[in-house]
Scaffold this motif. Structure first.
Motif, short mmCIF file in Angstrom:
data_model
loop_
_atom_site.label_atom_id
_atom_site.label_comp_id
_atom_site.label_asym_id
_atom_site.label_seq_id
_atom_site.Cartn_x
_atom_site.Cartn_y
_atom_site.Cartn_z
N ALA A 141 42.26 -26.99 59.44
CA ALA A 141 40.97 -26.37 59.16
C ALA A 141 39.84 -27.19 59.78
N GLN A 142 38.63 -26.65 59.73
CA GLN A 142 37.49 -27.34 60.33
C GLN A 142 37.19 -28.67 59.66
N ASP A 143 37.58 -28.80 58.38
CA ASP A 143 37.35 -30.07 57.69
C ASP A 143 38.42 -31.11 58.00
N GLY A 144 39.38 -30.73 58.88
CA GLY A 144 40.42 -31.67 59.27
C GLY A 144 41.66 -31.64 58.39
N ASN A 145 41.63 -30.90 57.30
CA ASN A 145 42.78 -30.83 56.40
C ASN A 145 43.76 -29.74 56.85
N THR A 146 45.04 -30.01 56.62
CA THR A 146 46.08 -29.03 56.95
C THR A 146 46.21 -28.03 55.81
N LYS A 147 46.12 -26.75 56.16
CA LYS A 147 46.22 -25.69 55.16
C LYS A 147 47.28 -24.67 55.58
N LYS A 148 47.55 -23.72 54.71
CA LYS A 148 48.55 -22.70 54.97
C LYS A 148 47.91 -21.32 54.96
N LYS A 149 48.49 -20.43 55.75
CA LYS A 149 47.98 -19.06 55.79
C LYS A 149 49.13 -18.11 56.10
N LYS A 150 49.09 -16.94 55.46
CA LYS A 150 50.08 -15.91 55.75
C LYS A 150 49.64 -15.12 56.99
N VAL A 151 50.56 -14.97 57.92
CA VAL A 151 50.30 -14.18 59.12
C VAL A 151 51.51 -13.30 59.38
N PHE A 152 51.34 -12.33 60.27
CA PHE A 152 52.43 -11.46 60.66
C PHE A 152 52.82 -11.77 62.10
N VAL A 153 54.08 -12.12 62.31
CA VAL A 153 54.59 -12.49 63.62
C VAL A 153 55.37 -11.32 64.21
N ILE A 154 55.08 -10.98 65.46
CA ILE A 154 55.77 -9.88 66.14
C ILE A 154 57.18 -10.34 66.50
N GLN A 257 46.56 -37.10 76.83
CA GLN A 257 46.61 -35.74 77.35
C GLN A 257 47.69 -34.91 76.64
N GLU A 258 48.83 -35.54 76.32
CA GLU A 258 49.89 -34.85 75.61
C GLU A 258 49.44 -34.43 74.22
N ALA A 259 48.74 -35.33 73.52
CA ALA A 259 48.25 -35.00 72.18
C ALA A 259 47.22 -33.87 72.24
N GLU A 260 46.34 -33.95 73.23
CA GLU A 260 45.33 -32.90 73.39
C GLU A 260 45.99 -31.56 73.70
N LEU A 261 47.02 -31.59 74.54
CA LEU A 261 47.70 -30.38 74.93
C LEU A 261 48.45 -29.75 73.76
N ASN A 262 49.11 -30.58 72.96
CA ASN A 262 49.81 -30.08 71.78
C ASN A 262 48.85 -29.41 70.80
N ALA A 263 47.71 -30.07 70.57
CA ALA A 263 46.72 -29.52 69.65
C ALA A 263 46.15 -28.21 70.19
N LYS A 264 45.89 -28.17 71.49
CA LYS A 264 45.34 -26.98 72.12
C LYS A 264 46.32 -25.81 72.01
N LYS A 265 47.59 -26.08 72.28
CA LYS A 265 48.61 -25.04 72.24
C LYS A 265 48.77 -24.48 70.82
N LYS A 266 48.86 -25.36 69.84
CA LYS A 266 49.04 -24.92 68.46
C LYS A 266 47.85 -24.13 67.95
N ASP A 267 46.65 -24.59 68.28
CA ASP A 267 45.44 -23.90 67.84
C ASP A 267 45.34 -22.51 68.47
N GLU A 268 45.66 -22.42 69.76
CA GLU A 268 45.58 -21.12 70.43
C GLU A 268 46.61 -20.15 69.86
N GLU A 269 47.83 -20.64 69.61
CA GLU A 269 48.87 -19.78 69.03
C GLU A 269 48.45 -19.31 67.64
N PHE A 270 47.86 -20.21 66.85
CA PHE A 270 47.42 -19.83 65.51
C PHE A 270 46.31 -18.79 65.57
#
Length: 372
Positions: A141-154, A257-270
């Motif tokens: 989340a924007q406050d930096g804490n990890t949270k959970k959310k229900k989503v629908f995956v194709i 760069q690897e850490a930035e890339l991992n974060a970018k990929k996960k955020d975009e997928e979410f």
């Protein structure tokens, strides 16, 4: 229908059942309507994908809206995303299906059966187009804490096939883009000029990475960058021959760069999962609203027809009474009242059915909220 009736007549000890025959005919018509909607969906998707790729000079489609600010400011024609095409195609075929099945199943005998419910028929069609599974995912989340959310995956359906095809196209395109940008750097490192040093190498790597971010397209963009960057790690022995090589600086740079890339990929997928879930809910709500309007129009038409029929029958009863045929008039009056009561009960039942349907849809929509 006629064939089924003839077969029943010619079968010993059988009684023709027109209600069952009509129900079977309705079921066949609905199945054909669903098949036709799926065919039309594929036609729309194939045409849309081909046109978008032609407009974009063959580049793969983004799965959803993901253009960054610096990319959006570049003079790049915006392609529709794959989900743009899906949402437009889904809307068109859903409207088409509602028109085809809207006049079917309007009888008191069919009320209360799932098979006769327009929402069920539309749901069957949409499930053939998109199969989804509800999952709980972690996000930061924007406050930096990890949270959970229900989503629908194709996970299946016609759309899933287009997603997989687009991923394959994206992977091939991004791999070619990476090779084109990074091969010159590899050659420089393998056979460096006398004045070529580690600083120049790092500048070239940073520039190529930035160019890749701007030119790569499609859902495999970040995955390919991760995979191809690992191949660069194997060139470390070659980099050591470059003047001024600093192993620690290179490793720290690669780690960051690897850490930035991992974060970018996960955020975009979410973010894509969130948007796809919202699009699904919006499409369901729009469909329900159209069905509700269609039901209201059908009920109003049915009500007006019944009032007209009732008035005509009452007129006949009065004519019989005027002719001093009281007994026959009373029979006609009783029959007319029964028919009127039956029809009005049916209308009320269909109204309750629609209200229950809307309530279930709202309940389902509200269940897809963040989990604390």
């Amino acid at each position: 229908m006629a064939q089924q009736y003839v077969e029943a007549v010619n079968t010993p000890n059988s009684i023709p059942n027109l209600d069952n025959t009509w129900q079977n005919t309705v079921e066949i018509m609905r199945n054909r309507a669903i098949d036709g909607a799926v065919v039309e969906y594929n036609k729309q998707m194939q045409t849309g994908v081909a046109k978008a790729r032609q407009t974009g000079n063959g580049v793969p489609l983004e799965e959803d809206e993901t253009l960054e600010g610096n990319e959006a400011e570049m003079n790049i024609p915006r392609q529709p995303t794959l989900m743009d095409l899906h949402n437009a195609s889904l809307k068109k075929v859903t409207d088409m299906l509602l028109l085809k099945i809207g006049h079917l199943g309007i009888s008191s005998e069919e009320q209360g059966t799932d098979e006769s419910n327009a929402a069920t028929v539309v749901g069957e069609m949409q499930n053939r187009l998109v199969k989804r599974e509800e999952r709980t995912v972690d996000y930061v989340a924007q406050d930096g804490n990890t949270k959970k959310k229900k989503v629908f995956v194709i996970t299946g359906g016609e759309l899933f096939r287009y997603i997989q095809e687009n991923k394959e196209h994206s992977r091939a395109f991004c791999q070619e883009t990476f090779q084109r940008l990074f091969d010159p750097i590899r050659k420089h490192a393998e056979s460096p000029r006398p004045d070529y040093d580690f600083k120049q190498l790092m500048e070239e790597l940073d520039h190529a990475r930035q160019q890749y971010k701007e030119q790569a397209r499609g859902p495999e963009k970040w995955t390919v960058l991760q995979e191809m960057t690992k191949h660069l790690d194997k060139l470390e022995a070659t980099f050591e021959n470059i003047k001024g090589f600093e192993k620690k600086v290179l490793e720290e740079k690669q780690k960051a760069q690897e850490a930035e890339l991992n974060a970018k990929k996960k955020d975009e997928e979410f973010q894509q999962l969130i948007k796809q879930t919202q699009d699904m809910q919006n499409a369901q709500q729009e469909t329900m609203q159209k069905m509700e309007q269609q039901y209201k129009e059908q009920m109003e038409k049915l009500k007006q027809e019944e009032m007209g029929r009732y008035a005509q029958e009452q007129k006949k009863v009065q004519e019989l009474r005027n002719a001093l045929r009281e007994e026959q008039a009373q029979r006609e009056k009783d029959r007319n009242e029964r028919e009127h009561s039956k029809t009005m009960d049916m209308i009320m039942g269909m109204n309750r059915q629609m209200m229950d349907l809307m309530a279930r849809a709202m309940e389902k929509k509200n269940s897809s909220c963040p989990i604390s």
